[in-house]
Enzyme design. Structure first.
Site, short mmCIF file in Angstrom:
data_model
loop_
_atom_site.label_atom_id
_atom_site.label_comp_id
_atom_site.label_asym_id
_atom_site.label_seq_id
_atom_site.Cartn_x
_atom_site.Cartn_y
_atom_site.Cartn_z
N HIS A 62 0.84 5.11 1.42
CA HIS A 62 0.22 6.11 2.29
C HIS A 62 0.27 7.45 1.56
CE1 HIS A 62 0.47 3.94 6.26
NE2 HIS A 62 1.41 3.26 5.60
N HIS A 122 0.84 -1.20 0.00
CA HIS A 122 0.00 0.00 0.00
C HIS A 122 0.87 1.24 0.00
CE1 HIS A 122 0.69 -1.31 4.17
NE2 HIS A 122 0.77 -0.03 4.48
P1 DGP Z 1 1.91 0.24 7.47
O1 DGP Z 1 2.27 0.37 8.93
O2 DGP Z 1 2.77 1.05 6.54
O3 DGP Z 1 1.81 -1.22 7.09
O4 DGP Z 1 0.47 0.88 7.34
C1 DGP Z 1 -0.72 0.20 7.62
C2 DGP Z 1 -1.76 1.24 7.89
O5 DGP Z 1 -3.02 0.61 7.84
C3 DGP Z 1 -1.66 1.91 9.26
O6 DGP Z 1 -1.43 3.31 9.08
C4 DGP Z 1 -2.99 1.67 9.92
C5 DGP Z 1 -3.88 1.21 8.79
N1 DGP Z 1 -4.86 0.21 9.15
C6 DGP Z 1 -4.64 -0.93 9.84
N2 DGP Z 1 -5.79 -1.64 9.95
C7 DGP Z 1 -6.74 -0.93 9.28
C8 DGP Z 1 -8.13 -1.15 9.03
O7 DGP Z 1 -8.73 -2.14 9.42
N3 DGP Z 1 -8.77 -0.19 8.32
C9 DGP Z 1 -8.13 0.94 7.86
N4 DGP Z 1 -8.87 1.80 7.19
N5 DGP Z 1 -6.83 1.16 8.08
C10 DGP Z 1 -6.14 0.24 8.78
#
Ligand code: DGP
Length: 145
Positions: free
Chosen positions: A108, A106
């Site tokens: 950000h 992903h």
């Molecule tokens: P990373 O740490 O780079 O793998 O980012 C993962 C991101 O995903 C973190 O900023 C929080 C977000 N995240 C984790 N679980 C969920 C979820 O269930 N829904 C959403 N919308 N975001 C989530």
């Protein structure tokens, strides 16, 4: 990609793609999906994912990365035009040492505020869901074709 999407049943982002977990969706097309991060660093923090499950950038084919970057640009522009942060970082983490916490590749889109002193490992703190929902609507209306 497309009809034969690869999904990992244990992956939280695949569950969002399947509609098994709710998300504040911003945009989707054939290959990509964009939604609000529920642990935002700042207002407007969004995530862009491919519909196919690939754990990290090493495993992601270039034909998946290309539409992913196109959607990332589309969302970054919409955030700049709606939330109007002082700046935006595009960030993508690979591996625990890089603070990757969800192993579905992903990008950000990280809105920045002057003086926010953000760190690469910013820590995951739950956001206010009503506020995130309002921001999502502001961003949605700013998305251009
Ligand atoms: P990373 O740490 O780079 O793998 O980012 C993962 C991101 O995903 C973190 O900023 C929080 C977000 N995240 C984790 N679980 C969920 C979820 O269930 N829904 C959403 N919308 N975001 C989530």
């Amino acid at each position: 990609m497309g009809e034969d999407v690869a999904r990992d049943p244990e992956c939280i982002f695949c569950k969002i793609l399947e509609g098994d977990i709710p998300a504040y969706k911003l945009f989707e097309d054939e290959h990509t999906f964009a939604f609000m991060d529920i642990n935002p660093l700042n207002d407007g923090h969004a995530l862009i994912i491919p519909k196919d499950h690939h754990p990290n950038i090493f495993d992601t084919p270039t034909n998946v990365l290309a539409p992913l970057m196109e959607t990332t640009q589309r969302i970054a522009r919409a955030i700049q035009n709606s939330i109007a942060p002082d700046g935006i970082n595009i960030l993508q983490a690979n591996g625990h040492g890089a603070a990757q916490s969800v192993f579905h590749v992903h990008f950000h889109v990280l809105p920045r505020k002057n003086g926010d002193d953000a760190k690469l490992n910013w820590g995951l703190r739950p956001g206010d869901m009503d506020h995130i929902s309002d921001l999502a609507q502001q961003i949605r209306v700013a998305i251009k074709d």
